[in-house]
Design a protein around this motif. Structure first.
Motif, PDB file in Angstrom:
ATOM      1  N   UNK A 288      25.054  11.383   4.978  1.00 51.19           N
ATOM      2  CA  UNK A 288      26.367  10.766   5.221  1.00 51.19           C
ATOM      3  C   UNK A 288      27.459  11.823   5.337  1.00 51.19           C
ATOM      4  N   UNK A 289      27.301  12.940   4.628  1.00 50.29           N
ATOM      5  CA  UNK A 289      28.303  14.009   4.713  1.00 50.29           C
ATOM      6  C   UNK A 289      28.366  14.555   6.131  1.00 50.29           C
ATOM      7  N   UNK A 290      27.208  14.739   6.752  1.00 47.53           N
ATOM      8  CA  UNK A 290      27.166  15.252   8.123  1.00 47.53           C
ATOM      9  C   UNK A 290      27.763  14.234   9.090  1.00 47.53           C
ATOM     10  N   UNK A 291      27.457  12.949   8.865  1.00 43.72           N
ATOM     11  CA  UNK A 291      28.021  11.916   9.728  1.00 43.72           C
ATOM     12  C   UNK A 291      29.544  11.908   9.652  1.00 43.72           C
ATOM     13  N   UNK A 292      30.077  12.055   8.456  1.00 39.95           N
ATOM     14  CA  UNK A 292      31.518  11.948   8.255  1.00 39.95           C
ATOM     15  C   UNK A 292      32.287  13.198   8.650  1.00 39.95           C
TER      16      UNK A 292
ATOM     17  N   UNK B 251      33.758   9.877  25.089  1.00 35.81           N
ATOM     18  CA  UNK B 251      33.413   8.884  24.062  1.00 35.81           C
ATOM     19  C   UNK B 251      31.966   8.985  23.566  1.00 35.81           C
ATOM     20  N   UNK B 252      31.203   9.944  24.050  1.00 38.37           N
ATOM     21  CA  UNK B 252      29.859  10.139  23.488  1.00 38.37           C
ATOM     22  C   UNK B 252      29.992  10.794  22.120  1.00 38.37           C
ATOM     23  N   UNK B 253      29.260  10.300  21.130  1.00 31.60           N
ATOM     24  CA  UNK B 253      29.259  10.893  19.796  1.00 31.60           C
ATOM     25  C   UNK B 253      28.404  12.157  19.814  1.00 31.60           C
ATOM     26  N   UNK B 254      28.994  13.278  19.383  1.00 25.00           N
ATOM     27  CA  UNK B 254      28.293  14.560  19.467  1.00 25.00           C
ATOM     28  C   UNK B 254      28.547  15.403  18.220  1.00 25.00           C
ATOM     29  N   UNK B 255      27.693  16.402  18.061  1.00 27.11           N
ATOM     30  CA  UNK B 255      27.947  17.503  17.144  1.00 27.11           C
ATOM     31  C   UNK B 255      28.485  18.631  18.018  1.00 27.11           C
ATOM     32  N   UNK B 256      29.796  18.921  17.942  1.00 29.60           N
ATOM     33  CA  UNK B 256      30.403  19.870  18.883  1.00 29.60           C
ATOM     34  C   UNK B 256      29.859  21.289  18.744  1.00 29.60           C
TER      35      UNK B 256
ATOM     36  N   UNK C 224      21.091  15.369  16.535  1.00 30.91           N
ATOM     37  CA  UNK C 224      21.472  16.273  15.453  1.00 30.91           C
ATOM     38  C   UNK C 224      21.180  15.650  14.087  1.00 30.91           C
ATOM     39  N   UNK C 225      21.600  14.416  13.875  1.00 27.80           N
ATOM     40  CA  UNK C 225      21.431  13.777  12.564  1.00 27.80           C
ATOM     41  C   UNK C 225      19.954  13.520  12.255  1.00 27.80           C
ATOM     42  N   UNK C 226      19.195  13.103  13.276  1.00 36.13           N
ATOM     43  CA  UNK C 226      17.769  12.862  13.045  1.00 36.13           C
ATOM     44  C   UNK C 226      17.041  14.167  12.732  1.00 36.13           C
ATOM     45  N   UNK C 227      17.440  15.248  13.376  1.00 35.64           N
ATOM     46  CA  UNK C 227      16.825  16.548  13.098  1.00 35.64           C
ATOM     47  C   UNK C 227      17.153  17.022  11.688  1.00 35.64           C
ATOM     48  N   UNK C 228      18.425  16.930  11.300  1.00 32.76           N
ATOM     49  CA  UNK C 228      18.817  17.327   9.946  1.00 32.76           C
ATOM     50  C   UNK C 228      18.042  16.525   8.908  1.00 32.76           C
ATOM     51  N   UNK C 229      17.959  15.227   9.123  1.00 38.03           N
ATOM     52  CA  UNK C 229      17.288  14.351   8.157  1.00 38.03           C
ATOM     53  C   UNK C 229      15.787  14.612   8.103  1.00 38.03           C
ATOM     54  N   UNK C 230      15.159  14.703   9.259  1.00 36.40           N
ATOM     55  CA  UNK C 230      13.698  14.835   9.326  1.00 36.40           C
ATOM     56  C   UNK C 230      13.214  16.218   8.916  1.00 36.40           C
TER      57      UNK C 230
END
Length: 426
Positions: free
Chosen positions: A228-232, A246-251, A307-313
């Motif tokens: 959640x920290x990464x998401x926020x 408007x695409x959600x990205x990790x810049x 990005x989030x799936x990679x961090x989590x997995x």
């Protein structure tokens, strides 16, 4: 909102960058008497440093028009042979001399971790002297319209499988850093399905297969923060007027700031030295600085879901080495790999993927025969040196080509030396 502020700040700096660039040219012009003085060179150096540290760096070119095959210089042309919204597959077609063997067909899977595939220019340059080379050219997420859909880790694995199918049987996959996990997963999925087009070998280089082994600062950051920290904190929407609005990205600029902060003193010293080289009119040293930072400072955005799936997995759950990784809802079983040869490569001083993290693939793939596996630890190199530089060209690249050649289907098999470090046999 932060991404929008970043874009506004970049736009606001544009007039100052333009002025600095114009003044740099004025003070370096040979018809300007000051250009031949220390004062003139000092002013020009200051303007150039300012312009370079405030600009946005575009995607570099590979710039590999020729290579050497059997001692002869041959021309090289780039062609896109496979295409999807988030990736182009580039083939470096060589004009081989008569009678020359093309060598093993190698698919280099470049990292999708903030930099462009051109970061592997040296990797391509070294390997194509003895192999037929293809590379994944990942697309900047902010350049992909939202109407083209999303892209996550499952899609990444599917892309790898599709590219292997496109290239056909007897392809050799080389994964550099981040893609080691999805490439290993893709091979496991193919083997579990008895896919006849499975690659002949896979080479995993400096990859985070199991980040519990010898964790680095990068690994500890991911482990100490909840998802959640990464998401926020690091996920943002692409601002207008970019194609991916408007695409959600990790810049990419956030990733770059993380890279820079890890060795901030080194980068500050490098820029100070660059300034002094300009003042002293040391053109060669200044040009080396430009070449490196033109590449290093060129970054791309990653889709938020990938990005989030990679961090989590990979970094939080360690799903692959635990045998818990899923692809499209089905378990990824690395024990299913039995036909694909495995070469793992690590750097002794790697501060991104610590020693032992890539070698873990040898443990979680127990059904690969001994004559189809090898591990190599390159002394005296860090993360970058695993896939680039003089030691890569002299020590690592020849081993990759030799391993791929030996493991090609139909090649005469002989016992493989399981090289551990500096050419010593295990």
């Amino acid at each position: 909102m932060f991404y929008q502020l970043y874009e506004m700040n970049h736009a606001a700096m544009a007039p100052f960058r333009a002025t600095a660039d114009a003044m740099r040219l004025a003070y370096r012009h040979p018809f300007n008497p000051l250009s031949h003085t220390v004062v003139g060179r000092t002013l020009a150096a200051g303007f150039e440093v300012f312009e370079r540290v405030t600009r946005r760096y575009g995607k570099p070119e590979f710039g590999l028009p020729t290579t050497t095959v059997n001692g002869q210089t041959v021309t090289v042309s780039e062609e896109i042979v496979w295409q999807k919204p988030f990736c182009n597959l580039i083939h470096f077609r060589r004009d081989l001399p008569a009678g020359a063997e093309p060598g093993p067909r190698i698919l280099i899977v470049a990292p999708m971790s903030g930099h462009y595939a051109t970061l592997l220019r040296g990797t391509v340059e070294a390997l194509m002297q003895g192999a037929d080379v293809y590379i994944t050219d990942w697309i900047d997420a902010r350049m992909v319209p939202v109407t083209d859909g999303g892209f996550d880790l499952d899609d990444y694995i599917d892309y790898v499988i599709e590219m292997i199918h496109h290239l056909g049987a007897d392809t050799h996959v080389v994964a550099v850093c981040q893609p080691s996990v999805p490439v290993l997963a893709a091979v496991a999925v193919m083997e579990a399905k008895d896919d006849p087009l499975y690659p002949s070998s896979m080479t995993l280089m400096g990859g985070p297969i199991d980040t519990r082994s010898n964790p680095t600062a990068v690994n500890e950051l991911a482990q100490n923060k909840p998802l959640e920290w990464f998401k926020d904190n690091v996920i943002m929407n692409v601002p207008w007027p970019q194609p991916g609005f408007m695409r959600a990205v990790y810049p990419g600029f956030l990733q770059l700031s993380g890279f820079m902060s890890m060795n901030l003193d080194r980068h500050m010293i490098a820029h100070k030295d660059f300034y002094m080289h300009l003042v002293k009119n040391d053109g060669d040293s200044a040009e080396k600085h430009r070449d490196f930072y033109d590449e290093y400072l060129a970054v791309m955005d990653l889709t938020a879901e990938f990005y989030l799936q990679t961090v989590d997995t990979v970094f939080i759950k360690h799903a692959l080495p635990k045998g818990e990784m899923l692809h499209r809802g089905k378990l990824v079983d690395t024990k299913a790999i039995r036909n694909v040869a495995l070469l793992t490569v690590e750097g002794e001083n790697d501060d991104i993927s610590g020693v032992g993290q890539t070698r873990a693939a040898q443990t979680i793939c127990p059904n690969i025969p001994d004559d189809k596996r090898m591990h190599y630890l390159q002394p005296d190199v860090g993360h970058y040196g695993v896939f680039n530089g003089s030691r890569f060209r002299k020590e690592i690249a020849p081993r990759i080509i030799a391993f791929a050649t030996q493991q090609s289907r139909g090649a005469k098999q002989s016992p493989v030396r399981r090289v551990i470090k500096g050419g010593k046999s295990a």
